[in-house]
Design a protein around this motif. Structure first.
Motif, short mmCIF file in Angstrom:
data_model
loop_
_atom_site.label_atom_id
_atom_site.label_comp_id
_atom_site.label_asym_id
_atom_site.label_seq_id
_atom_site.Cartn_x
_atom_site.Cartn_y
_atom_site.Cartn_z
N GLY A 12 -0.15 5.50 -16.30
CA GLY A 12 0.90 4.85 -15.85
C GLY A 12 1.48 5.12 -14.74
O GLY A 12 1.75 4.52 -13.87
N LYS A 13 0.13 6.25 -13.31
CA LYS A 13 0.46 6.17 -11.69
C LYS A 13 0.26 4.34 -11.79
O LYS A 13 0.91 3.81 -10.51
N ALA A 14 -1.23 4.18 -12.15
CA ALA A 14 -0.90 2.66 -11.96
C ALA A 14 -0.69 1.04 -12.06
O ALA A 14 -0.01 0.42 -10.97
N LYS A 15 0.55 1.66 -12.91
CA LYS A 15 1.06 0.29 -13.63
C LYS A 15 2.93 0.88 -12.18
O LYS A 15 3.35 -0.02 -12.31
N LEU A 16 3.05 1.48 -12.53
CA LEU A 16 3.70 2.19 -11.33
C LEU A 16 3.49 1.18 -9.88
O LEU A 16 4.99 0.48 -9.06
N GLU A 17 2.03 1.96 -9.51
CA GLU A 17 2.05 0.70 -7.97
C GLU A 17 1.99 -0.80 -8.53
O GLU A 17 2.17 -1.46 -7.53
N ARG A 18 1.67 -0.97 -9.41
CA ARG A 18 1.35 -2.29 -9.86
C ARG A 18 3.33 -2.73 -9.62
O ARG A 18 3.88 -4.17 -8.86
N GLU A 19 3.83 -2.07 -10.50
CA GLU A 19 5.16 -3.02 -10.06
C GLU A 19 5.97 -2.75 -8.67
O GLU A 19 6.58 -3.61 -8.00
N LEU A 20 5.98 -1.87 -7.98
CA LEU A 20 6.43 -1.42 -6.52
C LEU A 20 5.66 -2.38 -5.70
O LEU A 20 6.46 -3.29 -5.50
N ASN A 21 4.22 -3.08 -5.97
CA ASN A 21 3.66 -4.05 -5.35
C ASN A 21 4.87 -5.22 -5.25
O ASN A 21 4.68 -6.23 -4.50
N GLU A 22 5.05 -5.74 -6.83
CA GLU A 22 5.21 -6.83 -6.68
C GLU A 22 7.11 -6.89 -6.47
O GLU A 22 7.05 -7.85 -6.07
N LEU A 23 7.46 -5.99 -6.40
CA LEU A 23 9.20 -5.78 -6.39
C LEU A 23 9.03 -5.79 -4.62
O LEU A 23 9.87 -6.69 -3.98
N LYS A 24 7.87 -5.52 -3.80
CA LYS A 24 7.34 -5.63 -2.58
C LYS A 24 7.27 -7.26 -1.80
O LYS A 24 7.55 -7.62 -0.90
N THR A 25 6.08 -7.47 -2.98
CA THR A 25 5.51 -8.82 -1.61
C THR A 25 6.47 -9.97 -2.56
O THR A 25 6.41 -10.96 -2.00
N GLU A 26 7.13 -9.64 -3.88
CA GLU A 26 7.66 -10.58 -4.65
C GLU A 26 8.73 -10.64 -4.99
O GLU A 26 10.02 -11.96 -4.51
N LYS A 27 9.89 -10.00 -5.38
CA LYS A 27 10.78 -9.78 -5.81
C LYS A 27 12.08 -9.93 -4.65
O LYS A 27 12.96 -10.70 -4.62
N ARG A 28 11.71 -8.89 -2.86
CA ARG A 28 12.02 -9.64 -1.99
C ARG A 28 12.58 -10.27 -1.58
O ARG A 28 13.47 -10.52 -1.38
N LYS A 29 11.01 -11.37 -1.46
CA LYS A 29 11.07 -12.66 -1.06
C LYS A 29 12.37 -13.45 -1.74
O LYS A 29 12.85 -14.44 -1.12
N GLU A 30 12.27 -13.15 -3.29
CA GLU A 30 12.62 -14.08 -4.60
C GLU A 30 14.78 -13.55 -3.63
O GLU A 30 15.42 -14.73 -3.70
N VAL A 31 14.58 -12.83 -3.58
CA VAL A 31 15.86 -12.34 -3.31
C VAL A 31 16.53 -12.62 -1.71
O VAL A 31 17.77 -13.04 -2.12
#
Length: 156
Positions: A12-31
């Motif tokens: 579960g922690k690894a899943k949250l870490e993956r989501e956090l990484n995706e938000l910081k590296t991809e989603k932020r840039k898209e927005v």
């Protein structure tokens, strides 16, 4: 003020870490790119694309902060191999009395809770009522739908 501890499995922690990484590296840039494009449409006071992009940016930033707190305050659930007592991380099978069907749920932290996948939060009324009990014990659990009586059949 101490922050709430977030119980979770290593998975579960690894899943949250993956989501956090995706938000910081991809989603932020898209927005940011959507905001930049929307600014080019002119008057910001009547620009629905700009408003939507800014709303999404606020959501992404709030989720990043939420995930950072959850990860920082995470407590990994360790399996201690005992199978007779209900606790966080264990799957418990119980039967609603007098003649209900058997139900099995794994008790997890709120970050991993997904009742449709058979995972209930340790903060839920059912989990709170079962934690600390052993196979064979009966208990009355207060739920939003009313009190129910259950018998613990198996813990694994």
């Amino acid at each position: 003020m101490s922050e709430k501890l977030h119980y979770m499995t290593a998975e579960g922690k690894a899943k949250l870490e993956r989501e956090l990484n995706e938000l910081k590296t991809e989603k932020r840039k898209e927005v940011v790119e959507r905001i930049k494009i929307a600014r080019g449409f002119g008057d910001l006071s009547e620009n629905s694309e700009y408003d939507a992009a800014k709303d999404e940016q606020a959501f992404v930033e709030a989720r990043i902060q939420q995930l950072e707190v959850m990860i920082r305050n995470s407590v990994i659930i360790e399996d201690d191999e005992t199978t007779d007592v209900v606790k966080i991380g264990k799957a418990v099978t119980f039967k609603e009395l007098p003649d209900g069907e058997e139900e099995t749920y794994q008790i997890v932290g709120s970050a991993e809770s997904d009742p449709f996948q058979g995972k209930i939060s340790n903060d839920s009324p059912m989990a709170k009522g079962l934690i600390g009990l052993s196979v064979g014990e009966e208990v009355s659990v207060s739920t939003p739908g009313g009190d129910i009586r259950v018998k613990i059949l198996k813990v694994e």
